[in-house]
Design a protein around this motif. Structure first.
Motif, PDB file in Angstrom:
ATOM      1  N   HIS A 146       0.861  -1.184   0.000  1.00  0.00           N
ATOM      2  CA  HIS A 146       0.000   0.000   0.000  1.00  0.00           C
ATOM      3  C   HIS A 146       0.894   1.229   0.000  1.00  0.00           C
ATOM      4  O   HIS A 146       1.784   1.364   0.827  1.00  0.00           O
ATOM      5  N   TYR A 152      -0.633  -1.275  -4.713  1.00  0.00           N
ATOM      6  CA  TYR A 152       0.164  -1.539  -5.910  1.00  0.00           C
ATOM      7  C   TYR A 152       0.452  -3.033  -5.989  1.00  0.00           C
ATOM      8  O   TYR A 152       0.888  -3.642  -5.009  1.00  0.00           O
ATOM      9  N   MET A 154       2.740  -5.703  -8.192  1.00  0.00           N
ATOM     10  CA  MET A 154       3.923  -5.570  -9.033  1.00  0.00           C
ATOM     11  C   MET A 154       4.442  -6.915  -9.516  1.00  0.00           C
ATOM     12  O   MET A 154       4.590  -7.855  -8.733  1.00  0.00           O
ATOM     13  N   VAL A 172       2.797  -3.311 -13.540  1.00  0.00           N
ATOM     14  CA  VAL A 172       2.323  -2.808 -12.254  1.00  0.00           C
ATOM     15  C   VAL A 172       0.917  -2.252 -12.443  1.00  0.00           C
ATOM     16  O   VAL A 172       0.651  -1.515 -13.403  1.00  0.00           O
ATOM     17  N   LYS A 174      -2.563  -0.606 -10.028  1.00  0.00           N
ATOM     18  CA  LYS A 174      -2.885  -0.063  -8.715  1.00  0.00           C
ATOM     19  C   LYS A 174      -4.386   0.083  -8.551  1.00  0.00           C
ATOM     20  O   LYS A 174      -5.129   0.282  -9.523  1.00  0.00           O
ATOM     21  N   ARG A 176      -6.833   2.372  -6.273  1.00  0.00           N
ATOM     22  CA  ARG A 176      -6.921   3.485  -5.338  1.00  0.00           C
ATOM     23  C   ARG A 176      -7.899   3.156  -4.213  1.00  0.00           C
ATOM     24  O   ARG A 176      -8.888   2.441  -4.425  1.00  0.00           O
ATOM     25  N   TRP A 182      -9.043  -1.402 -11.146  1.00  0.00           N
ATOM     26  CA  TRP A 182      -7.594  -1.313 -11.165  1.00  0.00           C
ATOM     27  C   TRP A 182      -7.142  -0.441 -12.333  1.00  0.00           C
ATOM     28  O   TRP A 182      -7.727  -0.456 -13.414  1.00  0.00           O
ATOM     29  N   ALA A 185      -0.200   1.292 -14.061  1.00  0.00           N
ATOM     30  CA  ALA A 185       0.813   2.166 -13.485  1.00  0.00           C
ATOM     31  C   ALA A 185       2.141   1.884 -14.181  1.00  0.00           C
ATOM     32  O   ALA A 185       2.273   0.913 -14.925  1.00  0.00           O
ATOM     33  N   THR A 199       6.814  -0.670   1.599  1.00  0.00           N
ATOM     34  CA  THR A 199       6.732   0.788   1.668  1.00  0.00           C
ATOM     35  C   THR A 199       7.477   1.233   2.912  1.00  0.00           C
ATOM     36  O   THR A 199       7.205   0.771   4.016  1.00  0.00           O
ATOM     37  N   TYR A 206      10.687  -2.553  -4.534  1.00  0.00           N
ATOM     38  CA  TYR A 206      10.516  -3.931  -5.009  1.00  0.00           C
ATOM     39  C   TYR A 206      11.883  -4.602  -4.925  1.00  0.00           C
ATOM     40  O   TYR A 206      12.852  -4.161  -5.558  1.00  0.00           O
ATOM     41  N   GLY A 228       5.285   6.677  -7.687  1.00  0.00           N
ATOM     42  CA  GLY A 228       4.473   5.692  -8.390  1.00  0.00           C
ATOM     43  C   GLY A 228       4.518   5.842  -9.898  1.00  0.00           C
ATOM     44  O   GLY A 228       3.935   5.034 -10.622  1.00  0.00           O
ATOM     45  N   TRP A 231      10.197   4.519 -11.878  1.00  0.00           N
ATOM     46  CA  TRP A 231      10.998   3.558 -11.130  1.00  0.00           C
ATOM     47  C   TRP A 231      12.469   3.740 -11.487  1.00  0.00           C
ATOM     48  O   TRP A 231      12.817   3.972 -12.645  1.00  0.00           O
TER      49      TRP A 231
END
Length: 327
Positions: A146, A152, A154, A172, A174, A176, A182, A185, A199, A206, A228, A231
């Motif tokens: 989260h 998220y 992944m 990925v 997500k 909300r 979904w 991302a 997180t 990751y 988000g 990366w």
């Protein structure tokens, strides 16, 4: 030099205990949940340790894919009860929990080998299938966390033709908080499955993961995002390439234990970090090698439940640390 690791953990199974530190409280010997379980997500919710699904038998030829859900009060793990079932699946599903959204279980695999896209929420002993929030595609061995008001999901494996496991993906998606659908991302820099998500300090991480559908191509790459949307590869990596690892935060320290090494062996090593840049060997190595079990923290302790042993057989062992790993 680290102290004897077996003095740092207590084994809670069949009335047998590993010696505990004299200065630490020692709960009564307790049985395990009963059925050997690997790939089984576990969380703390509603004051309970909750184990969902998993496999019995060997990692190479599982004898049973489990669909039951077990729980025990955190204060007394001597009394495990079966408090419900989900769709029969392995523990390949992803688990995510936060104080704001509760607990969710995502994706997974049926006994037939077909992958699934189910999304379950859990409150106490109640699991609810959220049909409207099904994943965009069937996915297993993904990692979830989260982050900034969204779940998220992944990487992982997606289904090939006829529902069979197809390929490793960097995708990925997500969800909300409060949403029903979904969203796409920004994907990971590389395709990965069987990795771990975390997180920490307003950053989504990751870790680890395999580059192929097998376990022998594990990595120690770390990918990070602060928004988000972008990366990057973290310049600092954990010391070993692994799959089958997850993280627990105790105070301001992040821990991970065990894992399946690239060479095909299982480790008992635990590492800790306060900044995710420098990793040091912890005082809380597991008494035995484990991978694909679950490491969680609660009440100033670390717990490690289930997992596969050195012979790749699923176990029902529970280890509880008798002190933090930082002393």
């Amino acid at each position: 030099m680290r102290p004897n690791n077996e003095a740092r953990y207590q084994k809670l199974k069949d009335g047998t205990t590993v010696p505990s530190a004299e200065s630490s409280p020692s709960p009564s010997p307790s049985p395990s949940p009963g059925a050997a379980a690997s790939y089984s997500p576990t969380g703390v919710t509603g004051g309970k340790l909750v184990v969902v699904g998993g496999i019995s038998g060997s990692l190479n030829s599982p004898s049973q894919y489990r669909g039951d859900r077990l729980s025990a009060a955190v204060e007394d793990v001597s009394d495990w009860t079966t408090d419900g079932t989900t769709t029969e699946r392995t523990g390949y599903l992803a688990y995510v929990r936060s104080d704001s959204i509760g607990a969710f279980f995502l994706g997974g695999s049926k006994v037939s080998g077909d992958l699934i896209w189910d999304t379950y929420s859990m409150s106490g002993a109640t699991s609810t299938l959220l049909a409207a929030r099904a994943l965009p595609e069937r996915r297993t061995l993904a990692a979830a966390a989260h982050f900034q008001g969204a779940i998220y999901l992944m990487g992982g494996l997606v289904a090939g033709e006829s529902g069979s496991t197809g390929s490793v993906i960097p995708t990925v998606v997500k969800l909300r908080d409060g949403a029903e659908t979904w969203e796409s991302a920004e994907g990971l820099p590389a395709a990965r499955s069987g990795g771990s998500a975390l997180t920490f300090n307003n950053t989504l991480y990751y870790f680890f993961g395999s580059e192929t559908t097998g376990l022998s191509t594990s990595t120690n790459n770390v990918y990070v995002t602060t928004d988000g949307a972008t990366w990057t590869e973290h310049p600092f990596r954990p010391p070993e390439a692994l799959v089958g690892v997850n993280f627990a935060i105790l105070g301001t320290t992040v821990y991970y234990c065990g894992g399946y090494l690239a060479g095909g062996s299982v480790t008992n090593a635990c590492y800790q970090s306060t900044n995710l840049a420098t990793w040091t060997r912890s005082n809380t190595d597991l008494p035995a090698g484990r991978a694909f079990g679950v490491l969680i923290s609660n009440s100033e302790r670390l717990w490690y439940l289930g997992g596969i042993d050195l012979n790749l057989n699923a176990t029902d062992t529970i280890y509880m640390s008798t002190s933090s790993g930082s002393d």
